[in-house]
Design an enzyme around this catalytic site. Structure first.
Site, PDB file in Angstrom:
ATOM      1  N   ARG A  78       0.708  -1.264  -0.064  1.00  0.00           N
ATOM      2  CA  ARG A  78       0.196   0.011   0.042  1.00  0.00           C
ATOM      3  C   ARG A  78       0.943   1.317   0.119  1.00  0.00           C
ATOM      4  O   ARG A  78       0.533   2.380  -0.572  1.00  0.00           O
ATOM      5  CB  ARG A  78      -1.070   0.004   1.203  1.00  0.00           C
ATOM      6  CG  ARG A  78      -2.088   0.704   1.039  1.00  0.00           C
ATOM      7  CD  ARG A  78      -3.222   0.464   1.840  1.00  0.00           C
ATOM      8  NE  ARG A  78      -2.609   0.198   3.575  1.00  0.00           N
ATOM      9  CZ  ARG A  78      -3.454  -0.143   4.557  1.00  0.00           C
ATOM     10  NH1 ARG A  78      -4.573  -0.874   4.055  1.00  0.00           N
ATOM     11  NH2 ARG A  78      -2.852  -0.410   5.717  1.00  0.00           N
TER      12      ARG A  78
ATOM     13  N   ARG B 119       0.541   7.663   2.192  1.00  0.00           N
ATOM     14  CA  ARG B 119       0.246   7.527   3.630  1.00  0.00           C
ATOM     15  C   ARG B 119       1.165   8.220   4.370  1.00  0.00           C
ATOM     16  O   ARG B 119       2.369   8.164   4.382  1.00  0.00           O
ATOM     17  CB  ARG B 119      -0.069   6.213   4.244  1.00  0.00           C
ATOM     18  CG  ARG B 119      -1.352   5.741   3.649  1.00  0.00           C
ATOM     19  CD  ARG B 119      -1.114   4.253   4.412  1.00  0.00           C
ATOM     20  NE  ARG B 119      -1.947   4.201   5.740  1.00  0.00           N
ATOM     21  CZ  ARG B 119      -3.156   3.678   5.836  1.00  0.00           C
ATOM     22  NH1 ARG B 119      -3.930   3.521   4.831  1.00  0.00           N
ATOM     23  NH2 ARG B 119      -3.558   3.677   7.084  1.00  0.00           N
TER      24      ARG B 119
ATOM     25  N   ARG C  94      -0.340  -0.996  16.006  1.00  0.00           N
ATOM     26  CA  ARG C  94      -1.692  -1.580  16.202  1.00  0.00           C
ATOM     27  C   ARG C  94      -1.512  -3.255  15.886  1.00  0.00           C
ATOM     28  O   ARG C  94      -1.980  -4.057  16.479  1.00  0.00           O
ATOM     29  CB  ARG C  94      -2.646  -1.093  15.435  1.00  0.00           C
ATOM     30  CG  ARG C  94      -3.390   0.438  16.005  1.00  0.00           C
ATOM     31  CD  ARG C  94      -4.143   1.079  15.182  1.00  0.00           C
ATOM     32  NE  ARG C  94      -5.408   0.569  15.159  1.00  0.00           N
ATOM     33  CZ  ARG C  94      -6.043   0.416  13.805  1.00  0.00           C
ATOM     34  NH1 ARG C  94      -5.874   1.006  12.818  1.00  0.00           N
ATOM     35  NH2 ARG C  94      -7.076  -0.312  13.656  1.00  0.00           N
TER      36      ARG C  94
HETATM   37  P1  AMP Z   1      -9.784  -0.327  16.622  1.00  0.00           P
HETATM   38  O1  AMP Z   1     -10.730   0.360  15.605  1.00  0.00           O
HETATM   39  O2  AMP Z   1     -10.920  -1.635  17.197  1.00  0.00           O
HETATM   40  O3  AMP Z   1      -8.573  -0.879  15.903  1.00  0.00           O
HETATM   41  O4  AMP Z   1      -9.642   0.506  17.841  1.00  0.00           O
HETATM   42  C1  AMP Z   1      -8.715   1.823  17.803  1.00  0.00           C
HETATM   43  C2  AMP Z   1      -8.156   2.120  18.931  1.00  0.00           C
HETATM   44  O5  AMP Z   1      -9.147   2.002  20.102  1.00  0.00           O
HETATM   45  C3  AMP Z   1      -7.279   0.953  19.305  1.00  0.00           C
HETATM   46  O6  AMP Z   1      -5.977   1.114  18.783  1.00  0.00           O
HETATM   47  C4  AMP Z   1      -6.784   1.064  20.927  1.00  0.00           C
HETATM   48  O7  AMP Z   1      -6.219   2.298  21.214  1.00  0.00           O
HETATM   49  C5  AMP Z   1      -8.502   1.509  21.345  1.00  0.00           C
HETATM   50  N1  AMP Z   1      -9.298   0.204  21.636  1.00  0.00           N
HETATM   51  C6  AMP Z   1     -10.463  -0.447  21.133  1.00  0.00           C
HETATM   52  N2  AMP Z   1     -10.855  -1.288  21.484  1.00  0.00           N
HETATM   53  C7  AMP Z   1     -10.161  -1.564  22.347  1.00  0.00           C
HETATM   54  C8  AMP Z   1      -9.989  -2.647  23.652  1.00  0.00           C
HETATM   55  N3  AMP Z   1     -10.905  -3.477  23.540  1.00  0.00           N
HETATM   56  N4  AMP Z   1      -9.171  -2.653  24.414  1.00  0.00           N
HETATM   57  C9  AMP Z   1      -8.223  -1.581  24.474  1.00  0.00           C
HETATM   58  N5  AMP Z   1      -8.070  -0.701  23.633  1.00  0.00           N
HETATM   59  C10 AMP Z   1      -9.246  -0.603  22.667  1.00  0.00           C
END
Ligand code: AMP
Length: 189
Positions: free
Chosen positions: A128, A134, A145
């Site tokens: 990508r 990006r 992540r």
């Molecule tokens: P996502 O879109 O599910 O990848 O979530 C985006 C961000 O939200 C993550 O990188 C974390 O910072 C936070 N986050 C979402 N869900 C959780 C969870 N279950 N536990 C801890 N942090 C979370």
């Protein structure tokens, strides 16, 4: 009431599959990522607390995440079923979810893990990079992540596997084929 959890690293197609599952089965979708994004966008006290953490790509502490999830469950007493997306990401979160379900006389019936290897994901990002422009910090965040997923979230899978509740689905292939395989699990075929 049928409740399901969908797991998968960033970029595995979890969002696409969740949308299709909601349409087909009428789940109430609980995405903790979407909820946190709503809070940061609307600058709520919770949003202010988690903004920095989210921006770095790290996980929000369990205490905050579990409290937010509980609130969301309490808002939907009439739900036919829930699809949890992005939650649980740690074993304490998985334990809390089981406890909440039990308190409501219910359970998590299907735990689906979309499997895409770390190498495949990193290759997709690299590909990508050549196409899209990006920002570097975006890419760094995405890498963080992915590291969080393979460093932390993946350790939730044995919690379910040991209880014989885990279904691993190959996340590489055509969207509809993957969807079909997930549906087979939910429909018990
Ligand atoms: P996502 O879109 O599910 O990848 O979530 C985006 C961000 O939200 C993550 O990188 C974390 O910072 C936070 N986050 C979402 N869900 C959780 C969870 N279950 N536990 C801890 N942090 C979370």
């Amino acid at each position: 009431m049928i409740n399901a959890v969908i797991f998968g690293p960033p970029g595995a197609g979890k969002g696409t599959q969740s949308d299709k599952l909601i349409k087909k089965f009428g789940f109430v979708h609980i995405s903790t990522g979407d909820l946190f994004r709503w809070h940061t966008k609307n600058d709520t006290p919770l949003g202010k607390k988690v903004k920095e953490i989210m921006n770095s790509g790290a996980l929000v502490p369990d205490e905050i995440t579990i409290a937010m999830l509980k609130e969301e469950l309490d808002k939907n007493p009439q739900a036919k079923g829930f699809l949890f997306d992005g939650f649980p990401r740690t074993v304490p979160q998985a334990e809390a979810l089981d406890k909440f379900m039990k308190e409501n006389g219910s359970a998590i019936h299907h735990i689906i893990a979309l499997e895409v290897s770390e190498a495949e994901l990193r290759a997709r990002i690299a590909k990508r990079r050549g196409i899209e422009n990006r920002a570097d910090d975006e890419e760094e965040k995405l890498n963080r992540r992915i590291t969080e997923y393979f460093g932390k979230t993946i350790h939730v899978l044995p919690y379910y596997k040991n209880q014989g509740r885990l279904h691993v689905i190959n996340g590489v292939g055509a969207i509809d084929d993957i969807f079909g395989n997930i549906c087979k699990v939910i429909e018990g075929k």
